[in-house]
Design a protein around this motif. Structure first.
Motif, PDB file in Angstrom:
ATOM      1  N   ASP A 138       5.001  -9.496   9.464  1.00  0.00           N
ATOM      2  CA  ASP A 138       6.281  -8.986   9.951  1.00  0.00           C
ATOM      3  C   ASP A 138       6.279  -9.029  11.463  1.00  0.00           C
ATOM      4  O   ASP A 138       5.815  -8.093  12.130  1.00  0.00           O
ATOM      5  CB  ASP A 138       6.512  -7.547   9.484  1.00  0.00           C
ATOM      6  N   MET A 139       6.802 -10.098  12.036  1.00  0.00           N
ATOM      7  CA  MET A 139       6.698 -10.324  13.471  1.00  0.00           C
ATOM      8  C   MET A 139       7.858  -9.668  14.217  1.00  0.00           C
ATOM      9  O   MET A 139       8.762 -10.321  14.736  1.00  0.00           O
ATOM     10  CB  MET A 139       6.644 -11.829  13.769  1.00  0.00           C
ATOM     11  N   TYR A 140       7.837  -8.352  14.272  1.00  0.00           N
ATOM     12  CA  TYR A 140       8.784  -7.583  15.073  1.00  0.00           C
ATOM     13  C   TYR A 140       8.079  -6.302  15.495  1.00  0.00           C
ATOM     14  O   TYR A 140       7.059  -5.907  14.899  1.00  0.00           O
ATOM     15  CB  TYR A 140      10.059  -7.274  14.273  1.00  0.00           C
ATOM     16  N   VAL A 141       8.571  -5.656  16.547  1.00  0.00           N
ATOM     17  CA  VAL A 141       7.923  -4.449  17.057  1.00  0.00           C
ATOM     18  C   VAL A 141       7.902  -3.386  15.963  1.00  0.00           C
ATOM     19  O   VAL A 141       8.941  -3.058  15.380  1.00  0.00           O
ATOM     20  CB  VAL A 141       8.653  -3.928  18.307  1.00  0.00           C
ATOM     21  N   GLY A 142       6.722  -2.883  15.670  1.00  0.00           N
ATOM     22  CA  GLY A 142       6.561  -1.945  14.568  1.00  0.00           C
ATOM     23  C   GLY A 142       6.170  -2.610  13.274  1.00  0.00           C
ATOM     24  O   GLY A 142       5.830  -1.928  12.302  1.00  0.00           O
ATOM     25  N   GLY A 143       6.223  -3.947  13.247  1.00  0.00           N
ATOM     26  CA  GLY A 143       5.845  -4.686  12.046  1.00  0.00           C
ATOM     27  C   GLY A 143       4.336  -4.766  11.882  1.00  0.00           C
ATOM     28  O   GLY A 143       3.557  -4.340  12.740  1.00  0.00           O
ATOM     29  N   ARG A 144       3.934  -5.344  10.778  1.00  0.00           N
ATOM     30  CA  ARG A 144       2.510  -5.389  10.442  1.00  0.00           C
ATOM     31  C   ARG A 144       2.195  -6.688   9.705  1.00  0.00           C
ATOM     32  O   ARG A 144       3.053  -7.235   8.988  1.00  0.00           O
ATOM     33  CB  ARG A 144       2.159  -4.189   9.557  1.00  0.00           C
ATOM     34  N   SER A 145       0.997  -7.166   9.903  1.00  0.00           N
ATOM     35  CA  SER A 145       0.487  -8.305   9.142  1.00  0.00           C
ATOM     36  C   SER A 145      -0.778  -7.887   8.414  1.00  0.00           C
ATOM     37  O   SER A 145      -1.518  -7.014   8.882  1.00  0.00           O
ATOM     38  CB  SER A 145       0.174  -9.492  10.064  1.00  0.00           C
ATOM     39  N   ALA A 146      -1.023  -8.519   7.280  1.00  0.00           N
ATOM     40  CA  ALA A 146      -2.250  -8.284   6.515  1.00  0.00           C
ATOM     41  C   ALA A 146      -2.791  -9.632   6.083  1.00  0.00           C
ATOM     42  O   ALA A 146      -2.048 -10.472   5.583  1.00  0.00           O
ATOM     43  CB  ALA A 146      -1.973  -7.402   5.300  1.00  0.00           C
ATOM     44  N   TYR A 147      -4.086  -9.839   6.308  1.00  0.00           N
ATOM     45  CA  TYR A 147      -4.671 -11.129   5.966  1.00  0.00           C
ATOM     46  C   TYR A 147      -6.088 -10.941   5.439  1.00  0.00           C
ATOM     47  O   TYR A 147      -6.726  -9.899   5.650  1.00  0.00           O
ATOM     48  CB  TYR A 147      -4.675 -12.077   7.168  1.00  0.00           C
ATOM     49  N   ALA A 148      -6.556 -11.964   4.725  1.00  0.00           N
ATOM     50  CA  ALA A 148      -7.923 -11.978   4.207  1.00  0.00           C
ATOM     51  C   ALA A 148      -8.509 -13.352   4.465  1.00  0.00           C
ATOM     52  O   ALA A 148      -7.866 -14.370   4.197  1.00  0.00           O
ATOM     53  CB  ALA A 148      -7.938 -11.664   2.717  1.00  0.00           C
TER      54      ALA A 148
END
Length: 328
Positions: free
Chosen positions: A55-65
């Motif tokens: 989620d590329m916006y301020v306050g967003g989050r990414s999750a990866y493995a």
């Protein structure tokens, strides 16, 4: 090798990596904005990444493995602190447990990514800020510098692959895990336009119809967490009727919406399993990247649903969205 310099500053507690690319600034930015592209280079070649959230916006989050050759998995997350497309973004980068929660036993870092145009293409300057000298030494000792060199060495191939991520491609599904599938497509419209088309009942009834010959007489949307929604479709010849209903679990307009979904109606068992749908909208060159991550209860259900031609039906609807709603 695109990396032109790596500089560690013990006094400032930073490591700065500069890399140059023979591609336009916007093309390089899109490689980081699009999870389909990012996961092709975020991680060394022997530890490829899979992004289940981006989620590329301020306050967003990414999750990866990142999965190693022996099946070992290293998980991480980004928290977006600042985004100024297409020139810079800033994240908190950390390690994560299997359930996605931060692993506070390992250090997290602030990272800035600065993009600039150059006479030969574009340049990316990545600066990592550490909390202490001990953390800098620990992460460099874990292979962070070499890992970044190897990861960035893969970006040129992604940038050169114009066809795979072209804006005129149809919706496509990618299996992320035993229970998750990502359906992605670039929609020719702004983020706000695509968001409105997904949340305004009058607009939804014009395009979310699947194959020709169907109408959507019932369209009740949810725009706040805890609200329910209900859609019903009917064949124009008076044949089958079916619907879907669920609850809004998360919402951050106009970028992200998470809902539960359960199908009902003709030919659908009463105990049909529910799914969780994560919709993310990201501005990219050519329009808005729509990414829908669907979580199923198990692999069997996932494969059954994919086998119904779901993605083809979604593409028909997205074509109609561009043709009947956004074109106007």
């Amino acid at each position: 090798m695109p990396v032109t310099s790596v500089h560690q500053d013990p006094e400032a507690l930073t490591m700065t990596v500069v890399a140059d690319f023979a591609a336009p600034l916007e093309r390089l930015w899109d490689a980081y904005a699009d999870p389909r592209q990012l996961e092709r280079f975020w991680g060394p070649p022997t530890y490829p990444a899979t992004f289940t959230r981006h989620d590329m916006y301020v306050g967003g989050r990414s999750a990866y493995a990142m999965t190693g050759p022996e099946g070992d998995v290293s998980r991480g997350y980004w928290e977006f602190l600042d985004v100024k497309a297409p020139f810079s973004f800033e994240v908190r980068d950390g390690f994560a447990h299997a359930d996605g929660t931060p692993n506070n036993d390992l250090p997290s870092m602030r990272m800035t990514f600065a993009f600039e145009a150059t006479p030969g293409g574009s340049r990316l300057t990545t600066t990592t800020y550490f909390a202490s000298m001990a953390e800098l030494e620990q992460l460099v000792g874990m292979g962070m510098e070499e890992g970044m060199r190897q990861a960035m060495g893969q970006i040129d191939d992604v940038l050169a692959d114009l066809h795979t991520f072209a804006a005129d491609l149809p919706a496509a599904a990618q299996v992320l895990s035993d229970t998750q599938v990502r359906v992605a497509r670039v929609i020719r419209g702004s983020v706000q336009q695509v968001w409105d088309a997904h949340h305004d009942p009058k607009l939804l009834q014009q395009w979310l119809l699947g194959p020709d010959g169907w109408s959507m007489p019932t369209c009740e949307t949810g725009t706040e967490v805890g609200q329910t929604y209900r859609y019903e479709w009917r064949q124009d010849d008076g044949g089958a009727t079916f619907g879907s209903t669920g609850e809004v679990l998360e919402i951050a307009a106009p970028h992200r919406a998470v809902t539960s979904e359960r199908m009902y109606g003709d030919g659908i068992p009463d105990d049909a399993p529910a799914t969780t749908n994560e919709l993310t909208l990201t501005p990219t060159d050519g329009g808005t990247l729509l990414s829908l991550v669907i979580t199923y209860p198990d692999a069997q259900t996932r494969d059954i649903v994919l086998g119904t031609g779901m993605v083809g039906g979604m593409e028909t609807s997205y074509e109609r969205l561009e043709r009947t709603v956004l074109a106007g």
